[in-house]
Motif scaffolding. Structure first.
Motif, mmCIF file in Angstrom:
data_model
loop_
_atom_site.group_PDB
_atom_site.id
_atom_site.type_symbol
_atom_site.label_atom_id
_atom_site.label_comp_id
_atom_site.label_asym_id
_atom_site.label_seq_id
_atom_site.Cartn_x
_atom_site.Cartn_y
_atom_site.Cartn_z
ATOM 1 N N VAL A 234 0.834 -1.208 0.000
ATOM 2 C CA VAL A 234 0.000 0.000 0.000
ATOM 3 C C VAL A 234 0.863 1.250 0.000
ATOM 4 O O VAL A 234 0.591 2.219 -0.710
ATOM 5 N N LEU A 235 1.936 1.236 0.796
ATOM 6 C CA LEU A 235 2.800 2.421 0.880
ATOM 7 C C LEU A 235 3.460 2.720 -0.464
ATOM 8 O O LEU A 235 3.461 3.867 -0.930
ATOM 9 N N VAL A 236 4.024 1.696 -1.096
ATOM 10 C CA VAL A 236 4.686 1.896 -2.390
ATOM 11 C C VAL A 236 3.690 2.398 -3.431
ATOM 12 O O VAL A 236 3.975 3.345 -4.188
ATOM 13 N N LEU A 237 2.521 1.803 -3.475
ATOM 14 C CA LEU A 237 1.513 2.201 -4.459
ATOM 15 C C LEU A 237 0.973 3.594 -4.176
ATOM 16 O O LEU A 237 0.686 4.350 -5.105
ATOM 17 N N ALA A 238 0.838 3.943 -2.889
ATOM 18 C CA ALA A 238 0.365 5.283 -2.539
ATOM 19 C C ALA A 238 1.381 6.351 -2.936
ATOM 20 O O ALA A 238 1.014 7.508 -3.195
ATOM 21 N N VAL A 239 2.663 5.988 -2.975
ATOM 22 C CA VAL A 239 3.696 6.914 -3.452
ATOM 23 C C VAL A 239 3.641 7.026 -4.975
ATOM 24 O O VAL A 239 3.754 8.126 -5.548
ATOM 25 N N LEU A 240 3.446 5.893 -5.652
ATOM 26 C CA LEU A 240 3.444 5.880 -7.115
ATOM 27 C C LEU A 240 2.229 6.586 -7.709
ATOM 28 O O LEU A 240 2.329 7.233 -8.762
ATOM 29 N N GLY B 24 -3.703 11.344 1.404
ATOM 30 C CA GLY B 24 -3.897 9.962 1.828
ATOM 31 C C GLY B 24 -2.581 9.289 2.192
ATOM 32 O O GLY B 24 -2.499 8.559 3.183
ATOM 33 N N LEU B 25 -1.539 9.549 1.398
ATOM 34 C CA LEU B 25 -0.214 8.997 1.688
ATOM 35 C C LEU B 25 0.293 9.515 3.031
ATOM 36 O O LEU B 25 0.859 8.755 3.829
#
Length: 419
Positions: free
Chosen positions: A303-309, A403-404
């Motif tokens: 979730v963290l990686v995708l929220a950054v991308l 959100g991130l």
């Protein structure tokens, strides 16, 4: 969460008990892979029908408004009313249905869905059509919320996010093929035909769940309904719900206004837009599957990686919107990265909502829809203020960055709480 009883679908061998979600020992019932796949397919088919019903009116606004004698903007309220009605459906219906077995709860919810689409297909007036839309929407949050927990209980612990992704595959397929095909059928045979088809899909999904999905015990929570509501205010749960709303508000705020961007900024002809939307849908489907696999390994990291991308992809889309090839690539990436967050966000909510997993799961689905409504409203206001057709990518990126930030804050808070 649940324990599978010996009352299973025909041909399914007796199963062993299942421990509560999050328990140390994984004693998921031993069902054959074929039986499990069939059950997940039945659940996914219901999700497919619900996904179609949610989005289809947007492609038939002119036909619906002409037939019911209302303006196009009034017909548009049939879309927003559905999204709003998902919230009380999740928050009010789900606590009552949790007292039933998950299988029987889904049967009741599909009953709402079928009845709502019958009303919509038959509707002699706009008011009846609105009632049909609201009835169908009441099934949405509970179906995906209860269905997600049920799907996860059918497989070993290390594959639960993938099982949730399988449930949501029906929703993504609805975006890939269902909406364009539904719009075509509505234009050729009348918009009411589409809702009769939804009714048939609902009936087939209902039969599939009755025959293929095992009966499992209701969620045995020691918490009262009031206490389960309070679970939603736990910092980690609340952060997850708000992250869901903001991430999807940002993504769908961009997607809702993608058609004028593609035509007026990128320069694509009108005939190319449906194919580009199919490409976006393919991205949704791919991202959902890959996101499930990533969340099985580490939901928080995924979730963290995708929220950054995601904000990076959104801003990149806006910056290259005048160039057809990069825009096409980034449109597919928008769908893939955005929907890849679904399994991880759902898994995160389940992990932190101990004692109220099903209720929190349904509430997270409501957060998706509420976020969509908020995102579309903010973006619409920005466009109405004359800020141009690229502004959705700016506002969408801002929402996802917020959100991130919430997600990062929740991770830091969670680590301090464990130290």
């Amino acid at each position: 969460m649940t324990r599978t009883s010996n009352d299973t679908s025909p041909g399914t061998p007796p199963t062993a008990p299942v421990t509560t979600v999050g328990a140390a020992t994984d004693t998921t019932p031993r069902r054959s892979p074929r039986a499990t796949s069939a059950a997940l397919f039945a659940l996914s088919l219901g999700g497919f029908g619900i996904g179609l019903s949610e989005f289809i009116v947007a492609g038939l606004l002119t036909e619906v408004s002409d037939d019911l004698g209302v303006t196009v903007s009034q017909a548009g309220y049939l879309v927003s009313a559905y999204a709003v009605a998902v919230v009380p459906g999740a928050l009010v219906l789900t606590p009552f249905l949790m007292r039933r077995t998950p299988k029987h709860a889904l049967i009741v919810l599909l009953g709402f869905f079928i009845l709502g689409n019958v009303f919509s297909a038959w509707s002699p007036t706009y008011t009846v059509m609105m009632l049909g839309r609201i009835l169908a929407a009441l099934a949405h949050g509970g179906y995906f919320g209860i269905g997600a927990v049920l799907a996860g209980s059918l497989v070993p612990e290390g594959r639960r996010a993938s099982a949730v992704a399988a449930l949501f595959a029906g929703l993504t397929i609805a975006n890939v093929l269902g909406v364009p095909v539904g719009a075509f059928v509505g234009q050729q045979f009348g918009w009411r035909t589409v809702f009769w088809l939804f009714t048939v899909i609902g009936v087939v999904a209902l039969a599939g769940i009755m025959l293929l999905v095992p009966v499992t015990d209701p969620e045995r929570s020691e918490l009262s309904t009031a206490q389960q509501f309070r679970v939603l205010t736990r910092p980690q749960v609340l952060a997850s719900l708000l992250t869901t709303a903001l991430v999807f508000g940002g993504m769908f705020g961009v997607f809702t206004y993608i058609e004028p961007l593609l035509r007026e900024v990128t320069g694509f002809p009108a005939s190319a837009v449906p194919w580009l939307l199919v490409l976006f849908g393919v991205g949704l489907f791919t991202g959902n599957i890959l996101g499930g696999r990533a969340a099985d390994r580490s939901p928080d990291t995924a979730v963290l990686v995708l929220a950054v991308l995601l904000p990076v992809v959104i801003l990149a889309l806006g910056s290259v919107a005048s160039m057809p090839v990069p825009t096409t690539i980034l449109l597919a990436l928008l769908g893939a990265v955005g929907f890849a967050t679904v399994p991880g966000l759902q898994a995160r909510v389940l992990r932190h909502a101990t004692g109220a997993e099903t209720f929190a799961s349904a509430t997270n689905i409501a957060a998706f829809n509420l976020g969509n409504t908020i995102g579309v409203t903010i973006v619409g206001a920005a466009i109405g203020a004359g800020l141009g057709l690229r502004i959705p990518t700016v506002t969408g990126a801002i929402l996802t960055v917020i959100g991130l930030g919430l997600l990062l804050a929740a991770r830091v808070t969670g680590r301090k709480g464990r130290s």
